[in-house]
Design a protein around this motif. Structure first.
Motif, PDB file in Angstrom:
ATOM      1  N   PRO A  45     -10.132  30.918  12.784  1.00  0.00           N
ATOM      2  CA  PRO A  45     -11.205  30.420  11.918  1.00  0.00           C
ATOM      3  C   PRO A  45     -11.645  28.995  12.206  1.00  0.00           C
ATOM      4  N   VAL A  46     -10.769  28.148  12.710  1.00  0.00           N
ATOM      5  CA  VAL A  46     -11.184  26.776  13.019  1.00  0.00           C
ATOM      6  C   VAL A  46     -12.282  26.780  14.078  1.00  0.00           C
ATOM      7  N   LEU A  52     -16.662  30.456   5.758  1.00  0.00           N
ATOM      8  CA  LEU A  52     -15.221  30.743   5.728  1.00  0.00           C
ATOM      9  C   LEU A  52     -14.877  31.558   4.484  1.00  0.00           C
ATOM     10  N   LEU A 160      -8.207  35.206   6.760  1.00  0.00           N
ATOM     11  CA  LEU A 160      -9.019  33.993   6.675  1.00  0.00           C
ATOM     12  C   LEU A 160     -10.011  34.093   7.826  1.00  0.00           C
ATOM     13  N   ARG A 162     -13.983  33.471   9.707  1.00  0.00           N
ATOM     14  CA  ARG A 162     -15.355  33.040   9.929  1.00  0.00           C
ATOM     15  C   ARG A 162     -15.944  33.990  10.955  1.00  0.00           C
ATOM     16  N   LEU A 210     -14.701  30.256   0.760  1.00  0.00           N
ATOM     17  CA  LEU A 210     -14.052  28.945   0.762  1.00  0.00           C
ATOM     18  C   LEU A 210     -14.974  27.847   1.273  1.00  0.00           C
ATOM     19  N   ASP A 211     -15.890  28.214   2.137  1.00  0.00           N
ATOM     20  CA  ASP A 211     -16.777  27.205   2.733  1.00  0.00           C
ATOM     21  C   ASP A 211     -18.052  27.906   3.188  1.00  0.00           C
TER      22      ASP A 211
ATOM     23  N   ILE B  67      -6.273  25.066   6.814  1.00  0.00           N
ATOM     24  CA  ILE B  67      -7.620  25.337   7.336  1.00  0.00           C
ATOM     25  C   ILE B  67      -8.637  25.284   6.193  1.00  0.00           C
ATOM     26  N   ALA B  68      -8.268  25.857   5.058  1.00  0.00           N
ATOM     27  CA  ALA B  68      -9.162  25.802   3.891  1.00  0.00           C
ATOM     28  C   ALA B  68      -9.318  24.370   3.396  1.00  0.00           C
ATOM     29  N   LEU B  70      -9.109  21.669   5.227  1.00  0.00           N
ATOM     30  CA  LEU B  70      -9.987  21.001   6.195  1.00  0.00           C
ATOM     31  C   LEU B  70     -11.456  21.274   5.868  1.00  0.00           C
ATOM     32  N   ALA B  71     -11.765  22.529   5.534  1.00  0.00           N
ATOM     33  CA  ALA B  71     -13.156  22.870   5.195  1.00  0.00           C
ATOM     34  C   ALA B  71     -13.614  22.095   3.971  1.00  0.00           C
TER      35      ALA B  71
END
Lengths: 245, 115
Positions: A45-46, A52, A160, A162, A210-211, B67-68, B70-71
């Motif tokens: 995902p990064v 996200l 998780l 993207r 989440l994003d 990771i979450a 970081l977002a």
């Protein structure tokens, strides 16, 4: 009959894989479609492009005596056998462990088979985790785990994700990749539960955004898009098949 | 919800930055504590530093939480740095590519010197 296994580790006493630059797949059957997988880099995902999401699927193994450690041991040993017909998992001929790599053949649109890869990055007694490789529809980190909740063992898949590139993000927003993903893990969890004699339990699902933002520098991932590459390769495979007859 | 496996203290080492001193194992049960600490740190600080020197281990769900995190930090227009990574944490950062998105330093002095 479920084999008894008394030890159960709580807490992260597991093993992380050694980092690898590129996937090197185990020996595969001849009929397997291995396009766009060998040599691809692990991502996750990064390095994904789209919004996200955390998608969680869980099933309660009601009236089963299986402990979380037993569930995970069986899941590691027979992982591929629990997959629904929409996908095939080709890993090493042994229980899943950190550092393993595997090829996935997934049913895509218009009869296209999408081939892509994963790396097992972490494993302990009650969980294991995959990270996706370049070309996969999702930059994903997927953890398979089991835990106790009010005296009942629960098996869970938590992804998780993207979308890897703009095309896959459009597909995700239209539900073209997320709905099959949901159906797939529902099926896999029901198959796992059936192994432990549990039938008819619902799969609880939760999707959390989440994003919302997009990671535009990762739009270049489209170069490895497995749907495009497998679609382009399909006529080649058909011609080879004709030539072999 | 499972009992949290971490304790987190928020402090201000310098103007414009906040340090989250994390102590314990980072697992899925750390979610509430991590995001509560980020809220305490606030969105005014330009840089959030994760002090992981008292984190002996992390599992894959814990890595997902980072990771979450970081977002969330990026959405608040902040930078995320980390220091004091144990070998398991370092490996988790490498395998998930967090090390390419988060500035990783050996210790607090080095991290603060980068600001």
């Amino acid at each position: 009959m479920v084999e008894s296994r008394p030890t159960q580790t709580t807490g992260p006493t597991g093993r992380w894989a050694d980092p690898v630059a590129r996937l090197s797949l185990p020996p595969l059957p001849r009929e397997v479609i291995n396009v766009n997988s060998e040599g691809r880099r692990p991502t996750g995902p990064v390095k994904g492009f789209g919004s996200l999401w955390r998608r969680t699927y869980a099933i309660r193994l009601v009236n089963s005596a299986a402990t979380p450690a037993e569930v995970i041991r069986v899941w590691k040993e027979r992982f591929a056998s629990f997959w629904p017909p929409a996908g095939r998992f080709y890993g090493a001929d042994k229980p899943i462990d950190a550092g393993d790599m595997a090829l996935l053949n997934l049913a895509g649109p218009a009869g296209i088979t999408i081939a892509t890869g994963i790396l097992v990055i972490y494993a302990d007694d009650v969980s294991f985790c995959f990270i996706s490789a370049e070309g996969h529809m999702f930059g994903g980190l997927i953890t398979f785990s089991a835990y106790q909740d009010q005296g009942t063992t629960v098996a869970q898949v938590q992804a998780l994700l993207r979308a890897s590139d703009p095309l896959f993000e459009i597909a995700a927003r239209l539900g073209l990749t997320t709905k099959p993903e949901d159906q797939f893990w529902h099926g896999a969890l029901k198959n796992l539960a059936a192994h432990f004699g549990v039938e008819g339990q619902p799969v609880r699902q939760q999707a959390v955004l989440l994003d919302r933002s997009l990671q535009w520098p990762q739009a270049k991932n489209i170069w490895y898009n497995a749907a495009i590459r497998n679609a382009l390769h399909t006529p080649v495979r058909w011609l080879r098949g004709l030539g072999a007859r | 919800m499972a009992q949290s496996t971490v304790d987190i203290v928020v402090r201000s080492p310098a103007a414009g930055s906040k340090i989250l001193d994390v102590q314990g194992e980072i697992t899925g049960s750390a979610e509430e504590a991590l995001f509560a600490a980020l809220s305490t740190a606030g969105s005014d600080a330009g840089t959030i530093l994760l002090n992981l020197s008292a984190v002996p281990s992390i599992d894959s769900t814990g890595a997902g939480l980072l990771i979450a995190l970081l977002a969330r930090v990026r959405n608040q227009r902040q930078r995320l740095l980390a220091y004091g990574l144990s070998q398991p944490c370092r490996r988790a950062f490498e395998l998930t590519h967090l090390d390419e998105a988060v500035g990783v330093y050996a210790d607090e002095a080095e991290a603060l010197a980068s600001l």
